[in-house]
Design a protein around this motif. Structure first.
Motif, PDB file in Angstrom:
ATOM      1  N   GLN A  30       0.838  -1.196   0.000  1.00  0.00           N
ATOM      2  CA  GLN A  30       0.000   0.000   0.000  1.00  0.00           C
ATOM      3  C   GLN A  30       0.877   1.252   0.000  1.00  0.00           C
ATOM      4  N   TYR A  31       0.458   2.235  -0.790  1.00  0.00           N
ATOM      5  CA  TYR A  31       1.204   3.486  -0.822  1.00  0.00           C
ATOM      6  C   TYR A  31       1.211   4.160   0.548  1.00  0.00           C
ATOM      7  N   ALA A  32       2.292   4.911   0.772  1.00  0.00           N
ATOM      8  CA  ALA A  32       2.381   5.743   1.964  1.00  0.00           C
ATOM      9  C   ALA A  32       2.354   7.205   1.565  1.00  0.00           C
ATOM     10  N   ILE A  47       4.392  14.332   0.615  1.00  0.00           N
ATOM     11  CA  ILE A  47       4.823  13.215  -0.224  1.00  0.00           C
ATOM     12  C   ILE A  47       3.619  12.310  -0.463  1.00  0.00           C
ATOM     13  N   TYR A  48       3.414  11.894  -1.714  1.00  0.00           N
ATOM     14  CA  TYR A  48       2.354  10.933  -2.007  1.00  0.00           C
ATOM     15  C   TYR A  48       2.933   9.760  -2.788  1.00  0.00           C
ATOM     16  N   LYS A  49       2.226   8.665  -2.786  1.00  0.00           N
ATOM     17  CA  LYS A  49       2.666   7.426  -3.463  1.00  0.00           C
ATOM     18  C   LYS A  49       4.125   7.112  -3.145  1.00  0.00           C
ATOM     19  N   ASP A  50       4.441   7.119  -1.889  1.00  0.00           N
ATOM     20  CA  ASP A  50       5.763   6.766  -1.334  1.00  0.00           C
ATOM     21  C   ASP A  50       6.869   7.784  -1.616  1.00  0.00           C
ATOM     22  N   GLN A  88       0.838   8.095   6.575  1.00  0.00           N
ATOM     23  CA  GLN A  88      -0.519   7.562   6.414  1.00  0.00           C
ATOM     24  C   GLN A  88      -0.502   6.496   5.328  1.00  0.00           C
ATOM     25  N   SER A  89      -1.200   5.417   5.590  1.00  0.00           N
ATOM     26  CA  SER A  89      -1.292   4.356   4.593  1.00  0.00           C
ATOM     27  C   SER A  89      -2.615   3.607   4.798  1.00  0.00           C
ATOM     28  N   ALA A  90      -2.643   2.335   4.374  1.00  0.00           N
ATOM     29  CA  ALA A  90      -3.844   1.525   4.502  1.00  0.00           C
ATOM     30  C   ALA A  90      -3.459   0.100   4.843  1.00  0.00           C
ATOM     31  N   ASP A  91      -4.420  -0.663   5.324  1.00  0.00           N
ATOM     32  CA  ASP A  91      -4.143  -2.069   5.597  1.00  0.00           C
ATOM     33  C   ASP A  91      -3.963  -2.820   4.282  1.00  0.00           C
ATOM     34  N   SER A  92      -3.624  -4.089   4.345  1.00  0.00           N
ATOM     35  CA  SER A  92      -3.264  -4.834   3.142  1.00  0.00           C
ATOM     36  C   SER A  92      -4.401  -4.904   2.126  1.00  0.00           C
ATOM     37  N   ARG A  97      -7.888   2.949   6.435  1.00  0.00           N
ATOM     38  CA  ARG A  97      -6.744   3.858   6.441  1.00  0.00           C
ATOM     39  C   ARG A  97      -6.156   3.922   7.847  1.00  0.00           C
ATOM     40  N   VAL A  98      -4.917   4.339   7.899  1.00  0.00           N
ATOM     41  CA  VAL A  98      -4.253   4.439   9.191  1.00  0.00           C
ATOM     42  C   VAL A  98      -3.238   5.565   9.150  1.00  0.00           C
ATOM     43  N   PHE A  99      -3.108   6.259  10.261  1.00  0.00           N
ATOM     44  CA  PHE A  99      -2.058   7.260  10.448  1.00  0.00           C
ATOM     45  C   PHE A  99      -1.063   6.737  11.476  1.00  0.00           C
ATOM     46  N   GLY A 100       0.174   7.073  11.276  1.00  0.00           N
ATOM     47  CA  GLY A 100       1.157   6.850  12.325  1.00  0.00           C
ATOM     48  C   GLY A 100       0.908   7.832  13.454  1.00  0.00           C
TER      49      GLY A 100
END
Lengths: 108, 118
Positions: A30-32, A47-50, A88-92, A97-100
């Motif tokens: 998943q992208y970060a 930053i998007y898409k890693d 920020q990313s997402a589960d598998s 979605r999830v934030f650090g």
């Protein structure tokens, strides 16, 4: 539930390089995204898409990925870069979605 | 220009309900997925809920599942968050944010503060 992990704080002197890491098992899939939040303001994506940098974001901001860790690098840190940074990313599955927890960047 | 304006926050007692609204302008509302993200005082960002551009798919964080409901009215360019059975740990600034596919959350509202207290 899925989590991504960041260090709570990073400190650097002006002109030095700051590196903020974010670790999570699903990051290879998943992208970060990285968000900068200054006090009292809404977050801004830096930053998007890693590894991609939006227009208007200074070139000193860059992103990288290695395995299950993504890294935000700020080269030649300036006083104005002092802020909280969130990964920020997402589960598998890409559903949740999830934030650090956020990293406070202090410019000494 | 793109604008997201949240409203509906305030002080509410534990166990009560509140509905937040997010009025959008400056873009084709029905083409974008939208999210609610919250931030408790002095704490980090927490993703709350997602609604797809067409209103078909909705997902929630475990912390609000079964209590919060996200919805949208594409004819009014408005996103909603119905919050029931509110608890003290729901106290936060609630942001509405637009997700641009692969570009992340590219626009955010200014946030609306919800305080759950007796």
């Amino acid at each position: 539930s899925y989590e991504v992990t960041q260090p709570p704080s990073v400190s650097v002197s002006p002109g030095q390089t700051a590196r903020i890491t974010c670790s999570g098992d699903a990051l290879p899939k998943q992208y970060a995204y990285w968000y900068q939040q200054k006090s009292g303001l809404a977050p801004v994506v830096v930053i998007y898409k890693d590894t991609e940098r939006p227009s208007g974001i200074p070139e000193r901001f860059s992103g990288s990925i290695s395995g299950t860790t993504v890294t935000l690098t700020i080269s030649g840190v300036q006083a104005e870069d002092e802020a909280d940074y969130y990964c920020q990313s997402a589960d598998s599955s890409g559903t949740y979605r999830v934030f650090g927890g956020g990293t406070k960047l202090t410019v000494l | 220009q793109v604008q997201l304006v949240e409203s509906g926050g305030g002080v509410v007692q534990p166990g009560r309900s509140l509905r937040l609204s997010c009025a959008a302008s400056g873009f084709t509302f029905s083409s974008y997925s939208l999210h609610w993200v919250r931030q408790a005082p002095g704490k980090g960002l927490e993703w709350v809920a997602f609604m797809s551009y067409d209103g078909i798919n909705k997902y929630y964080a475990d912390s609000v599942k079964g209590r919060f409901t996200i919805s949208r009215d594409n004819s009014k360019n408005t996103l909603y968050l119905q919050m029931n059975s509110l608890r003290g740990d729901d106290t936060a600034v609630y942001y509405c944010t637009r997700e641009a596919r692969d570009y992340g959350y590219d626009f955010w509202g200014q946030g609306t503060l919800v305080t759950v207290s007796s």
